[in-house]
Design a protein around this motif. Sequence first.
Motif, PDB file in Angstrom:
ATOM      1  N   MET A  65      -9.967  19.151   1.987  1.00  0.00           N
ATOM      2  CA  MET A  65     -10.435  17.775   2.043  1.00  0.00           C
ATOM      3  C   MET A  65      -9.899  16.963   0.863  1.00  0.00           C
ATOM      4  O   MET A  65      -9.348  15.866   1.051  1.00  0.00           O
ATOM      5  N   TYR A  66     -10.002  17.515  -0.347  1.00  0.00           N
ATOM      6  CA  TYR A  66      -9.560  16.759  -1.515  1.00  0.00           C
ATOM      7  C   TYR A  66      -8.034  16.783  -1.678  1.00  0.00           C
ATOM      8  O   TYR A  66      -7.456  15.830  -2.203  1.00  0.00           O
ATOM      9  N   CYS A  67      -7.376  17.845  -1.203  1.00  0.00           N
ATOM     10  CA  CYS A  67      -5.906  17.848  -1.163  1.00  0.00           C
ATOM     11  C   CYS A  67      -5.421  16.749  -0.225  1.00  0.00           C
ATOM     12  O   CYS A  67      -4.467  16.025  -0.543  1.00  0.00           O
ATOM     13  N   SER A  68      -6.052  16.628   0.941  1.00  0.00           N
ATOM     14  CA  SER A  68      -5.662  15.607   1.908  1.00  0.00           C
ATOM     15  C   SER A  68      -5.833  14.213   1.309  1.00  0.00           C
ATOM     16  O   SER A  68      -4.942  13.358   1.431  1.00  0.00           O
ATOM     17  N   ILE A  69      -6.968  13.983   0.661  1.00  0.00           N
ATOM     18  CA  ILE A  69      -7.214  12.670   0.046  1.00  0.00           C
ATOM     19  C   ILE A  69      -6.158  12.365  -1.007  1.00  0.00           C
ATOM     20  O   ILE A  69      -5.594  11.262  -1.050  1.00  0.00           O
ATOM     21  N   LEU A  70      -5.852  13.342  -1.863  1.00  0.00           N
ATOM     22  CA  LEU A  70      -4.901  13.109  -2.957  1.00  0.00           C
ATOM     23  C   LEU A  70      -3.480  12.919  -2.443  1.00  0.00           C
ATOM     24  O   LEU A  70      -2.742  12.059  -2.939  1.00  0.00           O
ATOM     25  N   PHE A  71      -3.073  13.699  -1.435  1.00  0.00           N
ATOM     26  CA  PHE A  71      -1.708  13.544  -0.916  1.00  0.00           C
ATOM     27  C   PHE A  71      -1.561  12.258  -0.106  1.00  0.00           C
ATOM     28  O   PHE A  71      -0.499  11.633  -0.115  1.00  0.00           O
ATOM     29  N   ILE A  72      -2.610  11.842   0.587  1.00  0.00           N
ATOM     30  CA  ILE A  72      -2.568  10.545   1.263  1.00  0.00           C
ATOM     31  C   ILE A  72      -2.497   9.418   0.230  1.00  0.00           C
ATOM     32  O   ILE A  72      -1.800   8.409   0.433  1.00  0.00           O
ATOM     33  N   SER A  76       0.519   6.687  -0.156  1.00  0.00           N
ATOM     34  CA  SER A  76       0.247   5.247  -0.247  1.00  0.00           C
ATOM     35  C   SER A  76       0.928   4.636  -1.470  1.00  0.00           C
ATOM     36  O   SER A  76       1.560   3.576  -1.381  1.00  0.00           O
ATOM     37  N   VAL A  77       0.813   5.319  -2.617  1.00  0.00           N
ATOM     38  CA  VAL A  77       1.453   4.824  -3.840  1.00  0.00           C
ATOM     39  C   VAL A  77       2.973   4.850  -3.686  1.00  0.00           C
ATOM     40  O   VAL A  77       3.672   3.926  -4.125  1.00  0.00           O
ATOM     41  N   GLN A  78       3.493   5.905  -3.039  1.00  0.00           N
ATOM     42  CA  GLN A  78       4.939   5.996  -2.836  1.00  0.00           C
ATOM     43  C   GLN A  78       5.454   4.882  -1.938  1.00  0.00           C
ATOM     44  O   GLN A  78       6.524   4.314  -2.185  1.00  0.00           O
ATOM     45  N   ARG A  79       4.703   4.541  -0.906  1.00  0.00           N
ATOM     46  CA  ARG A  79       5.118   3.441  -0.024  1.00  0.00           C
ATOM     47  C   ARG A  79       5.112   2.123  -0.798  1.00  0.00           C
ATOM     48  O   ARG A  79       5.993   1.282  -0.611  1.00  0.00           O
ATOM     49  N   TYR A  80       4.132   1.942  -1.665  1.00  0.00           N
ATOM     50  CA  TYR A  80       4.104   0.749  -2.517  1.00  0.00           C
ATOM     51  C   TYR A  80       5.343   0.707  -3.405  1.00  0.00           C
ATOM     52  O   TYR A  80       5.982  -0.338  -3.556  1.00  0.00           O
ATOM     53  N   TRP A  81       5.702   1.864  -3.978  1.00  0.00           N
ATOM     54  CA  TRP A  81       6.855   1.925  -4.878  1.00  0.00           C
ATOM     55  C   TRP A  81       8.153   1.602  -4.130  1.00  0.00           C
ATOM     56  O   TRP A  81       9.030   0.920  -4.659  1.00  0.00           O
ATOM     57  N   CYS A 163      -5.858   3.755  -3.624  1.00  0.00           N
ATOM     58  CA  CYS A 163      -5.290   3.357  -2.322  1.00  0.00           C
ATOM     59  C   CYS A 163      -5.512   1.872  -2.055  1.00  0.00           C
ATOM     60  O   CYS A 163      -4.591   1.170  -1.611  1.00  0.00           O
ATOM     61  N   ILE A 164      -6.713   1.394  -2.327  1.00  0.00           N
ATOM     62  CA  ILE A 164      -7.025  -0.021  -2.087  1.00  0.00           C
ATOM     63  C   ILE A 164      -6.141  -0.922  -2.947  1.00  0.00           C
ATOM     64  O   ILE A 164      -5.568  -1.900  -2.455  1.00  0.00           O
ATOM     65  N   VAL A 165      -6.010  -0.577  -4.238  1.00  0.00           N
ATOM     66  CA  VAL A 165      -5.166  -1.373  -5.133  1.00  0.00           C
ATOM     67  C   VAL A 165      -3.712  -1.343  -4.664  1.00  0.00           C
ATOM     68  O   VAL A 165      -3.019  -2.375  -4.650  1.00  0.00           O
ATOM     69  N   ALA A 166      -3.213  -0.165  -4.264  1.00  0.00           N
ATOM     70  CA  ALA A 166      -1.825  -0.036  -3.801  1.00  0.00           C
ATOM     71  C   ALA A 166      -1.581  -0.893  -2.566  1.00  0.00           C
ATOM     72  O   ALA A 166      -0.540  -1.561  -2.458  1.00  0.00           O
ATOM     73  N   TYR A 167      -2.542  -0.912  -1.639  1.00  0.00           N
ATOM     74  CA  TYR A 167      -2.374  -1.697  -0.419  1.00  0.00           C
ATOM     75  C   TYR A 167      -2.413  -3.193  -0.698  1.00  0.00           C
ATOM     76  O   TYR A 167      -1.653  -3.966  -0.108  1.00  0.00           O
ATOM     77  N   ILE A 168      -3.286  -3.604  -1.600  1.00  0.00           N
ATOM     78  CA  ILE A 168      -3.357  -5.034  -1.963  1.00  0.00           C
ATOM     79  C   ILE A 168      -2.037  -5.487  -2.595  1.00  0.00           C
ATOM     80  O   ILE A 168      -1.479  -6.532  -2.228  1.00  0.00           O
ATOM     81  N   LEU A 169      -1.517  -4.693  -3.533  1.00  0.00           N
ATOM     82  CA  LEU A 169      -0.249  -5.027  -4.185  1.00  0.00           C
ATOM     83  C   LEU A 169       0.913  -4.994  -3.190  1.00  0.00           C
ATOM     84  O   LEU A 169       1.846  -5.801  -3.277  1.00  0.00           O
ATOM     85  N   MET A 170       0.857  -4.035  -2.239  1.00  0.00           N
ATOM     86  CA  MET A 170       1.892  -3.946  -1.207  1.00  0.00           C
ATOM     87  C   MET A 170       1.943  -5.206  -0.364  1.00  0.00           C
ATOM     88  O   MET A 170       3.007  -5.799  -0.136  1.00  0.00           O
TER      89      MET A 170
END
Length: 303
Positions: A65-72, A76-81, A163-170
């Motif tokens: 569960m926590y691996c999935s959250i962290l890799f997702i 998300s951060v990688q897509r922003y980058w 994730c929320i911050v990354a999506y807002i900046l994206m």
Amino acid sequence: MAIWVFLFRTKKKHPAAIYMANLALSDLLFVIWIPLKIAYHLNGNDWIYGEGLCKVLVGFFYGNMYCSILFITCISVQRYWVIVHPLSQQRKNNQIAIAVSISVWVGIWLLTTPLYLYDQTVKVRDLNILTCHDVTRQSQAKVASGYFITMGILGFVIPSMVCIVAYILMLQSLRNSVIDENISKKRKKTVVLIITVLVLFLVCFTPSNIMLLIHYCLLLSGVINNGYGFYITTLCLASLNSCLDPFVYYFISEEFRDNVKNTLMCRSARTVERMRVSFSALKYSKKSSTYTSDSGNTESSNC
């Protein structure tokens, strides 16, 4: 299938593929042990496989569960980058992705280690059953509460905020960019990714982690929690992330989409490549024939 595609069928390894391969591996490790969980509930919540396997099952459940959250979150951060810094060096980014993936695995292993250090099975004499992680010993209540509250904050609350911050900046970056066809495609992919991840968080991770925090806060306060039915439902929803993760691969990775379609249509990648080359040659041949015909040197011919 996802692991096979990302490791062996992806021509150009990129950070998103590395993170998605790790996400698929996490799901696979969880699925291996899920039959024991199913058998446990079908047996009336009576655990018959020993203390060791109970600890492994609990450790892999929360680890997944926590691996999935962290890799997702990493995806998300990688897509922003990629959107904000599209010209960044690919090789350097791959090295960073590998280092981050190793750090996530090591961090999750360290965070789940306490689950193996205390007994997870408890004998309920009134029902004559041996529970696995469903009942907390009174002597372990404070330790378990502090541990799971910490896990919930580190493994869910903080990654959710990232994730929320990354999506807002994206979205801000895409909105401020000059509108062209490429930006429009990126915007559509970004919106699809945001919707997919939001569904994952809202359906799978949010109910279970909120219930987890509430349950252990009540346990720490000495209040009896009678919401076992809702607790089991949220754990089922948390397990559902392994079924929904392939949608993340499908919407992000074009190579994954192509390989899935080719597999379902019983076509090999080599056959598809030959078809693509032949079609390109056919288009080129037709264009060349039309061009020479217009110039008056030769007549156009059918292939």
